[in-house]
Design a protein around this motif. Structure first.
Motif, PDB file in Angstrom:
ATOM      1  N   VAL A  46       0.809  -1.218   0.000  1.00  0.00           N
ATOM      2  CA  VAL A  46       0.000   0.000   0.000  1.00  0.00           C
ATOM      3  C   VAL A  46       0.846   1.273   0.000  1.00  0.00           C
ATOM      4  N   PRO A  47       1.879   1.410   0.835  1.00  0.00           N
ATOM      5  CA  PRO A  47       2.660   2.655   0.796  1.00  0.00           C
ATOM      6  C   PRO A  47       3.290   2.929  -0.571  1.00  0.00           C
ATOM      7  N   THR A  48       3.835   1.899  -1.209  1.00  0.00           N
ATOM      8  CA  THR A  48       4.456   2.086  -2.521  1.00  0.00           C
ATOM      9  C   THR A  48       3.412   2.404  -3.577  1.00  0.00           C
ATOM     10  N   MET A  49       2.291   1.676  -3.545  1.00  0.00           N
ATOM     11  CA  MET A  49       1.250   1.908  -4.544  1.00  0.00           C
ATOM     12  C   MET A  49       0.578   3.254  -4.351  1.00  0.00           C
TER      13      MET A  49
ATOM     14  N   ARG B 222      -0.612   8.611  -6.733  1.00  0.00           N
ATOM     15  CA  ARG B 222      -0.393  10.065  -6.736  1.00  0.00           C
ATOM     16  C   ARG B 222       0.156  10.525  -8.078  1.00  0.00           C
ATOM     17  N   LEU B 223       1.086   9.775  -8.646  1.00  0.00           N
ATOM     18  CA  LEU B 223       1.625  10.116  -9.956  1.00  0.00           C
ATOM     19  C   LEU B 223       0.570   9.977 -11.048  1.00  0.00           C
TER      20      LEU B 223
ATOM     21  N   PRO C 277       3.212   0.747 -19.249  1.00  0.00           N
ATOM     22  CA  PRO C 277       2.033  -0.043 -19.627  1.00  0.00           C
ATOM     23  C   PRO C 277       1.572  -0.993 -18.517  1.00  0.00           C
ATOM     24  N   GLY C 278       2.513  -1.642 -17.820  1.00  0.00           N
ATOM     25  CA  GLY C 278       2.131  -2.556 -16.749  1.00  0.00           C
ATOM     26  C   GLY C 278       1.490  -1.839 -15.573  1.00  0.00           C
ATOM     27  N   THR C 279       2.050  -0.700 -15.200  1.00  0.00           N
ATOM     28  CA  THR C 279       1.483   0.069 -14.094  1.00  0.00           C
ATOM     29  C   THR C 279       0.114   0.611 -14.471  1.00  0.00           C
TER      30      THR C 279
END
Length: 547
Positions: free
Chosen positions: A42-45, A50-51, A61-63
């Motif tokens: 969760v913190p990383t995602m 936000r980006l 593409p994967g993100t």
């Protein structure tokens, strides 16, 4: 197939979630979905989301596919009213747009040849939700792509064996791989006698029982396991459920053999189930002070899933049309267990504090328990308890997404059992009406699509105390019911059959009305549910000789 694998679609042509809604979508996902699909940090995602608010062109593409699948899962978990208020459109339309967007994004990310962990995460989240739109057969077929993609990324090998995999990435790979293993076991139950993933093809360790806050991208050592309930606890419980399912599959021939051998195996498997129940209670739920609602909900859900396995193990011969008289008390007990299980699942979903997680139950349909109740209702003298059970079953079936029933290998058997129970109900109610002093002329079910209803001047006899006959037989483990027992309907005018009014207004769903290939031969199909859920790999000739 839901994917067209058309790479010509540009990112701009894909219907993206509105950037100003991404923060809301992410918060819904974290609260409603993440506890039961724990494959993200969760913190990383949160930083990725936000980006994303600044534009999708900044994402790989994967993100991008991962953000789409998160949006789809979050919207699916919301109520119709919440979606309408937030997105200004009906939930069905919003979900359809996000399904299309997720499929295009996965196709553009190269799902068939990916080595991107984000694409595998997005695929898993998508398939966990897609059954409501396409049916479980399509999801089962598509799961083959997911498993192959996971193996191509090397998730079946523990990250610690690779020198270039960090401690953080190794732990995230474990979370993802084991959720895929549990997903494979769950969706294979109705379609194949074996799971696609076997233990001899992997060496990946189970994830550490820890929270997201215990992990850092640049961590320099393995995470330390916590005591009690954590972010990963449900995944670890699902791993135990998978092991139990595999144990039952490996024991299915013995469970269908001679009575003495069957009882020994039943005792062994039921003991294993109770051992897992006790293990989870001690390991994860000794202290319910932290995230009380989530812990309580998870504990109730997992215990009900264990109850479901117990029903399958105990009631291997429930689908025999006319059991001997000395075995009728066993079928009565099976009926009470199954009806309690169905009602408990409904209570769990309808509890206000748990409604945000109600979407989870779509993936845990209680087919076997429904079959046990329907078979039992076909031979009973109809009373208020039968009417309550009938209404509960019909409502439960009505609430299953149509796609999950239309393309379902169990559909024909379920239709056969519903039809037989409905016809028996009509005959019983008609017989009781003819015995009354009113002698009213009643038309029961003029067509198959009509409402299931009861005359306004009709009232049933007092319900028998079905729970009074439950006891533990020789060689059996006493069942544990997790929520309060069923409150059977009681007639306030005892002794007067027509003194009150009873209503039951439920409709048959569309999947019931659609033609089947064998609509006129229901009687021989009573065993299909048992065969498909329990012993569909057994040789039919050997099965008959064992009986």
């Amino acid at each position: 197939m839901p994917f067209d694998f058309d790479h010509s679609n540009t990112t701009e042509s894909t219907p993206h979630p509105a950037p100003n809604l991404l923060h809301f979508i992410w918060q819904v996902y974290v609260k409603n979905v993440d506890p039961f699909i724990k494959v993200l940090h969760v913190p990383t995602m949160s930083e990725v989301i936000r980006l994303s608010e600044g534009g999708f062109e900044k994402l790989s593409p994967g993100t991008r596919a991962l953000v789409f699948s998160i949006s789809l899962a979050a919207v699916t978990s919301l109520s119709d009213a919440d979606v309408q208020n937030t997105f200004g459109d009906a939930k069905e339309n919003v979900v359809s747009r996000f399904v299309l967007g997720t499929e295009k994004a996965l196709s553009q990310a190269g799902i068939l040849k990916t080595t991107d962990l984000c694409v595998v995460q997005a695929s898993l989240i998508y398939l966990e939700i897609a059954g409501q739109n396409y049916g479980m057969r399509t999801v089962w077929m598509m799961s083959g792509i997911l498993v192959r993609a996971a193996i191509s990324v090397g998730l079946h090998r523990d990250g610690a064996t690779f020198p270039n995999v960090s401690y953080f990435e190794a732990e995230m790979r474990r979370r993802l791989w084991w959720h895929i293993c549990c997903f494979d076991a769950r969706i294979s139950q109705c379609y194949a006698p074996e799971t696609m993933i076997s233990n001899n093809m992997l060496d990946t360790r189970e994830p550490t029982n820890c929270n997201d806050d215990d992990l850092e991208v640049n961590m320099t050592k393995e995470p330390t396991a916590r005591e009690g309930f954590t972010d990963v606890s449900f995944t670890l419980m699902a791993c135990e459920l998978r092991r139990l399912c595999n144990h039952i599959l490996s024991s299915r021939s013995s469970l269908m053999s001679s009575e003495k051998k069957k009882q020994a195996v039943q005792h062994d498997v039921l003991s294993e189930i109770e051992n897992v129940r006790n293990w989870t209670a001690k390991k994860f739920f000794g202290n319910l002070e932290t995230r009380r609602e989530l812990q309580s909900s998870t504990k109730s859900l997992f215990n009900m899933l264990l109850d479901q396995l117990s029903i399958i193990v105990r009631d291997t011969n429930i689908f025999e049309k006319s059991p001997p008289t000395e075995e009728r008390h066993m079928t009565d007990r099976s009926y009470v267990r199954a009806l309690n299980h169905i009602e408990n699942m409904r209570k769990w979903r309808d509890e206000p504090s748990m409604r945000q997680w109600g979407w989870v139950l779509v993936n845990f349909q209680q087919w076997y328990a429904l079959g046990v109740v329907l078979i039992h209702l076909q031979t009973q003298t109809w009373d208020s308890a039968c009417e309550r059970a009938w209404t509960t079953v019909v409502k439960t079936l009505n609430e299953i997404p149509p796609a999950m029933m239309t393309e379902n290998p169990l559909r024909e058997s379920i239709i056969g059992m519903v039809t037989a129970a409905r016809q028996h109900r009509e005959e019983e109610l008609g017989r009781q009406c003819c015995q009354s002093e009113s002698h009213q002329i009643i038309s029961w079910m003029p067509n198959i699509g009509a409402s299931i209803s009861v005359p306004e001047d009709f009232c049933f006899d007092s319900a028998p105390d079905l729970l009074a006959g439950i006891f533990t037989g020789e060689g059996e483990i006493a069942e544990q019911l997790n929520i309060a027992p069923i409150d059977l309907v009681q007639d306030p005018f005892e002794g007067s059959v027509y003194a009150g009014r009873v209503y039951s207004r439920t409709n048959y769903p569309s999947w019931y009305l659609e033609p089947t290939s064998d609509f006129e031969t229901f009687e021989p199909s009573f065993g299909n549910l048992q065969d498909l859920l329990f012993c569909n790999s057994l040789d039919k000739g050997n099965l008959g000789s064992d009986k």
